[in-house]
Design an enzyme around this catalytic site. Structure first.
Site, PDB file in Angstrom:
ATOM      1  CB  SER A  22       4.202  89.078  12.940  1.00  0.00           C
ATOM      2  OG  SER A  22       4.234  87.943  13.768  1.00  0.00           O
ATOM      3  CB  THR A  67       0.271  88.262  19.305  1.00  0.00           C
ATOM      4  OG1 THR A  67       1.236  87.772  20.234  1.00  0.00           O
ATOM      5  CG2 THR A  67       0.285  89.779  19.281  1.00  0.00           C
ATOM      6  CE  LYS A  71      -0.746  83.459  20.060  1.00  0.00           C
ATOM      7  NZ  LYS A  71       0.305  82.434  20.101  1.00  0.00           N
ATOM      8  CG  ASP A 108       1.122  79.216  17.909  1.00  0.00           C
ATOM      9  OD1 ASP A 108       1.879  79.875  17.168  1.00  0.00           O
ATOM     10  OD2 ASP A 108       0.384  79.738  18.763  1.00  0.00           O
ATOM     11  CB  ALA A 135       0.790  74.232  32.388  1.00  0.00           C
ATOM     12  N   GLY A 136       0.945  77.082  30.058  1.00  0.00           N
ATOM     13  CA  GLY A 136       0.117  78.194  29.579  1.00  0.00           C
ATOM     14  C   GLY A 136      -0.303  77.994  28.131  1.00  0.00           C
ATOM     15  N   GLY A 137      -0.606  79.099  27.455  1.00  0.00           N
ATOM     16  CA  GLY A 137      -1.113  79.037  26.079  1.00  0.00           C
ATOM     17  C   GLY A 137      -0.119  78.387  25.117  1.00  0.00           C
ATOM     18  CB  ILE A 223       8.714  79.018  22.846  1.00  0.00           C
ATOM     19  CG1 ILE A 223       8.361  79.479  24.250  1.00  0.00           C
ATOM     20  CG2 ILE A 223       8.212  77.611  22.600  1.00  0.00           C
ATOM     21  CD1 ILE A 223       6.925  79.932  24.336  1.00  0.00           C
ATOM     22  N   GLY A 246      14.063  79.388  19.462  1.00  0.00           N
ATOM     23  CA  GLY A 246      12.658  79.767  19.350  1.00  0.00           C
ATOM     24  C   GLY A 246      12.300  80.523  18.082  1.00  0.00           C
TER      25      GLY A 246
HETATM   26  P1  ATR Z   1       1.805  81.947  27.267  1.00  0.00           P
HETATM   27  O1  ATR Z   1       0.501  82.159  26.578  1.00  0.00           O
HETATM   28  O2  ATR Z   1       2.948  82.731  26.692  1.00  0.00           O
HETATM   29  O3  ATR Z   1       2.153  80.492  27.414  1.00  0.00           O
HETATM   30  P2  ATR Z   1       0.778  82.107  29.956  1.00  0.00           P
HETATM   31  O4  ATR Z   1      -0.442  81.401  29.477  1.00  0.00           O
HETATM   32  O5  ATR Z   1       0.632  83.295  30.841  1.00  0.00           O
HETATM   33  O6  ATR Z   1       1.651  82.589  28.725  1.00  0.00           O
HETATM   34  O7  ATR Z   1       1.734  81.010  30.663  1.00  0.00           O
HETATM   35  C1  ATR Z   1       2.946  81.345  31.235  1.00  0.00           C
HETATM   36  C2  ATR Z   1       3.649  80.075  31.751  1.00  0.00           C
HETATM   37  O8  ATR Z   1       4.937  80.448  32.268  1.00  0.00           O
HETATM   38  C3  ATR Z   1       2.920  79.391  32.875  1.00  0.00           C
HETATM   39  O9  ATR Z   1       3.161  77.993  32.813  1.00  0.00           O
HETATM   40  C4  ATR Z   1       3.607  79.995  34.116  1.00  0.00           C
HETATM   41  O10 ATR Z   1       3.516  79.218  35.290  1.00  0.00           O
HETATM   42  P3  ATR Z   1       2.224  79.336  36.271  1.00  0.00           P
HETATM   43  O11 ATR Z   1       1.152  78.521  35.631  1.00  0.00           O
HETATM   44  O12 ATR Z   1       2.690  78.800  37.561  1.00  0.00           O
HETATM   45  O13 ATR Z   1       1.896  80.816  36.329  1.00  0.00           O
HETATM   46  C5  ATR Z   1       5.022  80.054  33.639  1.00  0.00           C
HETATM   47  N1  ATR Z   1       5.812  81.034  34.394  1.00  0.00           N
HETATM   48  C6  ATR Z   1       5.818  82.374  34.237  1.00  0.00           C
HETATM   49  N2  ATR Z   1       6.682  82.959  35.109  1.00  0.00           N
HETATM   50  C7  ATR Z   1       7.258  81.948  35.826  1.00  0.00           C
HETATM   51  C8  ATR Z   1       8.231  81.882  36.884  1.00  0.00           C
HETATM   52  N3  ATR Z   1       8.812  83.002  37.366  1.00  0.00           N
HETATM   53  N4  ATR Z   1       8.576  80.661  37.365  1.00  0.00           N
HETATM   54  C9  ATR Z   1       7.997  79.537  36.886  1.00  0.00           C
HETATM   55  N5  ATR Z   1       7.059  79.533  35.895  1.00  0.00           N
HETATM   56  C10 ATR Z   1       6.697  80.717  35.366  1.00  0.00           C
END
Ligand code: ATR
Length: 280
Positions: A22, A67, A71, A108, A135-137, A223, A246
């Site tokens: 950034s 970041t 967040k 975002d 399914a994270g942030g 991304i 991304g």
């Molecule tokens: P961000 O804010 O960058 O989205 P996050 O909220 O920590 O980060 O989310 C990370 C995502 O990557 C989650 O969906 C995670 O899956 P889980 O909910 O099962 O933890 C996924 N992820 C990270 N490492 C992974 C791996 N080795 N295999 C599959 N999914 C992974």
């Protein structure tokens, strides 16, 4: 760079922060537009973030980006959170108004939509099937964007099914949680696929996904931007799918904050992309 007495100051707050692109992006825009401003990276420990945010209006900041890991928590320390950010459950931008109040926003969603607009357009989303890995942030902001763009069905594939189910519980039946083991088949009939996890990033494991069932007309987005062409995007490109890297979203999400702090909507140009990549 010459700093005057009137220099407007913005920053990105993270922990750690040294990896952030950034500052390169915003300082490029400041120079390009001849603005008396500066944008700095600040490593702020999570246990200091509340105090730091409350201090911002008193030390003359125009605003900040947030970041990882700030967040979600930062939402508690601003005066107002706009409705989009509330829907996502996270803010990545704070704007300090003339009266010193702190407005939290999420750019975002805008960044994701504009990345598509600038490359393939968003018609592929409307009434189509979108597949989201993760399914994270980051996933939350993209899902909100896909809902706003009129996706008919959004399949959420996540290693931990419960997290995908939580998203479906928040946003309704358009979202279909999918078991991680069923990820290859879940690409069938999709018009759009996006990876929102860190899988495929430099020094991280690859995303283990077969694209055989994915229609060749689908657009594939990642991304991750280090490397720019992730193994997922390479595989998609090799079989003829259009791909969006991304870096587009990263650059586009920066525009609304810059406009609010410095008073001009900056351009995401090929020259900016080259410059930021060189600094990465
Ligand atoms: P961000 O804010 O960058 O989205 P996050 O909220 O920590 O980060 O989310 C990370 C995502 O990557 C989650 O969906 C995670 O899956 P889980 O909910 O099962 O933890 C996924 N992820 C990270 N490492 C992974 C791996 N080795 N295999 C599959 N999914 C992974």
């Amino acid at each position: 760079m010459t700093l005057s007495g009137q220099t407007r100051v913005a920053a990105v707050l993270g922990w750690p922060i040294s990896h952030s692109l950034s500052p390169s992006m915003h300082n490029y825009w400041l120079k390009e537009n001849g603005i008396d401003g500066v944008y700095i990276p600040l490593a702020i420990n999570p246990n200091k973030i509340a105090n730091f945010i409350k201090l911002l209006p008193h030390i003359g900041f125009a605003g900040v980006n947030l970041t990882v890991p700030h967040k979600e928590t930062a939402m508690m320390f601003v005066d107002d959170v706009d409705s989009l950010a509330k829907r996502v459950g996270a803010i990545n931008t704070i704007v300090i108004t003339k009266d010193g109040s702190l407005e939290g926003r999420n750019t975002d969603v805008f960044g994701f939509k504009e990345a598509l607009n600038q490359n393939t357009g968003t018609d592929i989303i409307k009434d189509g099937i979108a597949v989201v890995i993760g399914a994270g942030g980051a996933s939350r902001a993209i899902v909100v964007a896909l809902l706003e763009l009129g996706a008919r069905e959004i399949r959420i594939i996540n290693r931990t099914l419960e997290k995908a189910e939580l998203l479906a519980a928040s946003w309704g039946p358009t979202l279909k949680p999918v078991l991680w083991q069923e990820r290859n088949e879940a690409l069938s009939g999709a018009s759009f696929l996006v990876n929102t996890t860190s899988l495929g990033m430099k020094n991280q494991p690859h995303l283990d996904l077969s694209l055989d069932a994915l229609p060749k007309t689908a657009v594939v987005n990642d991304i991750v931007y280090r490397p720019l062409l992730t193994p997922l995007l390479c595989a998609a490109k090799n079989r003829g799918n259009l791909v969006v890297d991304g870096l587009w979203m990263l650059l586009q999400q920066g525009r609304p904050g810059f406009a609010a702090w410095f008073g001009c909507d900056p351009v995401v140009s090929p020259k900016l992309r080259d410059y930021v990549l060189k600094m990465a």
